[in-house]
Design a protein around this motif. Structure first.
Motif, short mmCIF file in Angstrom:
data_model
loop_
_atom_site.label_atom_id
_atom_site.label_comp_id
_atom_site.label_asym_id
_atom_site.label_seq_id
_atom_site.Cartn_x
_atom_site.Cartn_y
_atom_site.Cartn_z
N SER A 193 0.83 -35.55 -20.77
CA SER A 193 0.09 -34.47 -20.10
C SER A 193 0.09 -33.29 -21.05
O SER A 193 1.11 -32.61 -21.22
N SER A 194 -1.01 -33.08 -21.74
CA SER A 194 -1.03 -32.15 -22.88
C SER A 194 -0.51 -30.76 -22.55
O SER A 194 0.10 -30.10 -23.38
N GLY A 195 -0.73 -30.31 -21.32
CA GLY A 195 -0.27 -28.97 -20.98
C GLY A 195 1.23 -28.84 -20.91
O GLY A 195 1.77 -27.73 -20.89
N ALA A 196 1.95 -29.97 -20.88
CA ALA A 196 3.41 -29.94 -20.80
C ALA A 196 4.06 -29.84 -22.17
O ALA A 196 5.27 -29.70 -22.28
N GLY A 197 3.26 -29.92 -23.24
CA GLY A 197 3.83 -29.80 -24.58
C GLY A 197 4.27 -28.38 -24.88
O GLY A 197 3.91 -27.42 -24.19
N ILE A 198 5.08 -28.23 -25.92
CA ILE A 198 5.57 -26.90 -26.31
C ILE A 198 5.63 -26.80 -27.82
O ILE A 198 5.98 -27.77 -28.51
N CYS A 199 5.27 -25.65 -28.33
CA CYS A 199 5.21 -25.42 -29.77
C CYS A 199 6.61 -25.22 -30.35
O CYS A 199 7.55 -24.81 -29.67
N ALA A 200 6.71 -25.49 -31.65
CA ALA A 200 7.99 -25.36 -32.34
C ALA A 200 8.54 -23.94 -32.28
O ALA A 200 9.76 -23.73 -32.13
N GLU A 201 7.65 -22.95 -32.40
CA GLU A 201 8.10 -21.57 -32.41
C GLU A 201 8.81 -21.22 -31.10
O GLU A 201 9.86 -20.58 -31.08
N ARG A 202 8.22 -21.65 -29.98
CA ARG A 202 8.81 -21.33 -28.68
C ARG A 202 10.09 -22.12 -28.44
O ARG A 202 11.01 -21.63 -27.78
N VAL A 203 10.16 -23.32 -28.96
CA VAL A 203 11.41 -24.09 -28.85
C VAL A 203 12.54 -23.34 -29.56
O VAL A 203 13.65 -23.20 -29.03
N ALA A 204 12.26 -22.88 -30.78
CA ALA A 204 13.28 -22.17 -31.54
C ALA A 204 13.72 -20.89 -30.83
O ALA A 204 14.93 -20.60 -30.71
N MET A 205 12.75 -20.13 -30.34
CA MET A 205 13.10 -18.88 -29.66
C MET A 205 13.84 -19.14 -28.35
O MET A 205 14.80 -18.44 -28.02
N ALA A 206 13.41 -20.14 -27.61
CA ALA A 206 14.08 -20.46 -26.35
C ALA A 206 15.51 -20.92 -26.60
O ALA A 206 16.43 -20.59 -25.83
N THR A 207 15.72 -21.68 -27.67
CA THR A 207 17.08 -22.12 -28.02
C THR A 207 17.97 -20.91 -28.33
O THR A 207 19.13 -20.85 -27.92
N ALA A 208 17.40 -19.94 -29.06
CA ALA A 208 18.16 -18.74 -29.39
C ALA A 208 18.49 -17.93 -28.14
O ALA A 208 19.62 -17.46 -27.97
N VAL A 209 17.51 -17.79 -27.26
CA VAL A 209 17.74 -17.04 -26.02
C VAL A 209 18.81 -17.72 -25.17
O VAL A 209 19.68 -17.07 -24.59
#
Length: 388
Positions: A303-319
């Protein structure tokens, strides 16, 4: 006739009253101030009087300072002070870092080894306007004078230093000559005379840059306009309107260093991407104020809308790890040219401040921007009550 009188004060100790030292110097030189005299005082003399003399051994450099020190061949402790004192680092060459501070360009954010004891540096005055006001108030003795806190700078592509004013009190620092006519009767359209800067340059002919021991001068007979409107900062212009910065600081601009480890982390993260549909892998890494780096890779979904970009993964991991201060983010794709973050990623970046963004291509080419340049006039927390 323009006259310049040097004021010798002897070696000022950190924290010693610099105004009282100037008063003694005037008396010993037999100088009685007159109306329209202008006193130019060295910024390092004022800073020393304010106790802005720092021992490098007392400074603990951050991870970012250590990385930048290696890049620009600086002492890590000095680089830490440069980071603390500057608003933005624009780049540098071995031995010198070019910074923005309070709207002005400063080499090394004004952190200066000259006229400091071995192992120490002198920072810029904490408040040049307040310093100019105090000197004028305490030394005027019933006459109308002007005071300028001065420093030295180099011009682009020119060898040698010229004077520059940091703040003044009692005089108009710039003279607007627009509307006047030149020798052929043509109206001047852009000419604004840097009166205060020119006076500092004249003063430095007497003050010097070395062991002259003349931290201040009295300029008499200068064609200045006095003012009683209080202390004034020297007018500046935004970087994007500056002829030099506006041309050289194109968006995006070539990567000039300092984030090599961050780039490597982004490339490493790219190998972990989950991209079975697009086959386009992206890695990202974010450097936090703590000095830690957090990585992320793009994660796709049927479901393409459920994907997530690398940038947001990195920032979410930091948060999720408790980080809230982001210094820089690097993103690496598999195209030969650098890729730019999507709109949602840009919005998430700006949520955590105006960080540096480094975009890396598969062939090693890299470009760099600020988050605010990727998303001008961004919607932020302050906008929830109505953006200006």
């Amino acid at each position: 006739m323009l006259e310049i009188f040097g004021i010798k004060t002897g070696l000022l100790k950190p924290g010693e009253d610099h105004v009282e030292a100037l008063r003694r110097g005037l008396a010993e030189a037999g100088i009685r101030l007159r109306d329209k005299d202008v006193i130019v005082v060295s910024e390092s003399f004022v800073a020393t009087g304010e106790g802005r003399v720092v021992s490098l051994k007392d400074i603990t450099p951050s991870a970012r300072a250590i990385a930048l020190a290696s890049r620009y061949e600086k002492d890590p402790a000095e680089m830490e002070l440069i980071l603390r004192e500057s608003d933005e680092i624009l780049g540098g060459i071995p031995g010198v870092v070019l910074t923005l501070k309070d709207g002005f360009l400063y080499p090394n954010a004004g952190v200066d080894h000259s006229n400091a004891p071995p192992g120490y540096v002198v920072l810029l005055p904490s408040d040049p306007k307040r310093a100019a006001s105090r000197i004028r108030t305490e030394l005027s003795n019933g006459v109308r004078i002007g005071v300028i806190i001065g420093d030295s700078r180099t011009h682009p592509l020119r060898l040698g230093c010229v004077g520059v004013a940091l703040a003044c009190d009692g005089i108009i620092p710039v003279e607007d000559a627009r509307g006047r006519r030149d020798l052929y009767g043509k109206p001047l359209r852009i000419t604004v005379k840097a009166v205060a800067d020119n006076l500092v340059s004249a003063a430095q002919l007497v003050m010097g840059e070395g062991d002259e021991g003349i931290p201040a001068v009295v300029i008499r007979g200068a064609p200045v306009e006095l003012s009683d409107s209080g202390p004034a900062a020297i007018p500046n212009i935004p970087p994007h309107e500056c002829m030099y910065i506006g041309v050289l600081r194109s968006i995006p601009r070539p990567y000039t260093g300092e984030y090599d480890d961050l780039i490597k982390s982004a490339i490493d993260a790219r190998d972990q991407a989950y991209a079975p549909y697009s086959k386009f892998r992206v890695g990202a890494a974010v450097l936090c104020g703590s000095g830690k780096i957090y990585k992320g890779a793009n994660v796709e979904n049927a479901s393409s809308g459920a994907g997530i970009c690398a940038e947001r993964v990195a920032m979410a991991t930091a948060v999720a790890a408790g980080e809230r201060e982001f210094v820089a983010l690097a993103v690496a794709g598999e195209l030969s040219k650098p890729i730019t973050p999507c709109g949602i990623c840009r919005q998430m970046m700006i949520e955590f401040g105006d960080m540096d963004v480094v975009m890396v291509g598969s062939n090693g080419d890299a470009l760099m921007v600020r988050a605010s340049e990727l998303l001008p006039d961004a919607f932020t927390l302050s906008c929830r009550s109505g953006c200006p």
